[in-house]
Design a protein around this motif. Structure first.
Motif, mmCIF file in Angstrom:
data_model
loop_
_atom_site.group_PDB
_atom_site.id
_atom_site.type_symbol
_atom_site.label_atom_id
_atom_site.label_comp_id
_atom_site.label_asym_id
_atom_site.label_seq_id
_atom_site.Cartn_x
_atom_site.Cartn_y
_atom_site.Cartn_z
ATOM 1 N N ASN A 58 0.866 -1.169 0.000
ATOM 2 C CA ASN A 58 0.000 0.000 0.000
ATOM 3 C C ASN A 58 0.910 1.227 0.000
ATOM 4 N N TYR A 59 0.516 2.257 -0.781
ATOM 5 C CA TYR A 59 1.347 3.448 -0.907
ATOM 6 C C TYR A 59 0.529 4.715 -0.714
ATOM 7 N N ALA A 60 1.182 5.718 -0.172
ATOM 8 C CA ALA A 60 0.590 7.048 -0.168
ATOM 9 C C ALA A 60 0.507 7.541 -1.610
ATOM 10 N N ASP A 61 -0.528 8.301 -1.905
ATOM 11 C CA ASP A 61 -0.688 8.789 -3.279
ATOM 12 C C ASP A 61 0.519 9.595 -3.745
ATOM 13 N N LYS A 64 3.272 7.078 -5.079
ATOM 14 C CA LYS A 64 2.942 6.010 -6.026
ATOM 15 C C LYS A 64 3.678 6.215 -7.338
ATOM 16 N N GLY A 65 4.257 5.124 -7.831
ATOM 17 C CA GLY A 65 4.996 5.193 -9.086
ATOM 18 C C GLY A 65 6.444 5.605 -8.922
ATOM 19 N N ARG A 66 6.810 6.079 -7.726
ATOM 20 C CA ARG A 66 8.192 6.513 -7.490
ATOM 21 C C ARG A 66 8.885 5.655 -6.437
ATOM 22 N N PHE A 67 8.141 5.239 -5.424
ATOM 23 C CA PHE A 67 8.708 4.449 -4.332
ATOM 24 C C PHE A 67 8.230 3.010 -4.434
#
Length: 120
Positions: A58-61, A64-67
């Motif tokens: 799960n990622y913070a918005d 997303k796409g970078r980490f």
């Protein structure tokens, strides 16, 4: 019950990359979720990314796409690969680990934090 050893923070220019690592040592308990939080000066601590014991992430918005978060269960270690870093990613990054300390009882532990500074 556990010692969390973080590494990998530092200084980087915008667009650069860093990889954080957090090893959970000195524990015999099962590890449930592992996560990274961050806290910038004057702001509340926020969740960056988390990964469950079965690998769900799960990622913070904002990341997303970078980490990318990952874990090595054999080493009790969680990683955070940070690419395309921005100045707004500057913060102290904290590892968080949830241990199964008893049946139906889990307890969270925090690392000491590692500074990430993105500067131009």
């Amino acid at each position: 019950q556990v010692q969390l050893v973080e590494s990998g923070g530092g200084l980087v220019q915008p667009g650069g990359s860093l990889r954080l690592a957090c090893a959970a040592t000195r524990t015999t308990f099962s590890i449930n979720a592992m996560a990274w939080f961050r806290q910038a000066p004057g702001k509340q601590r926020e969740l960056v990314a988390s990964v469950t014991s079965d690998g769900s992430t799960n990622y913070a918005d904002s990341v997303k796409g970078r980490f990318t978060i990952s874990r090595d269960n054999a080493k009790n270690t969680v990683y955070l690969q940070m690419n395309s870093l921005k100045p707004e990613d500057t913060a102290v990054y904290y590892c968080n680990v949830s241990l199964q300390v008893a049946p139906r009882v889990s307890k969270d532990y925090w690392g000491q934090g590692t500074q990430v500074t993105v500067f131009s």
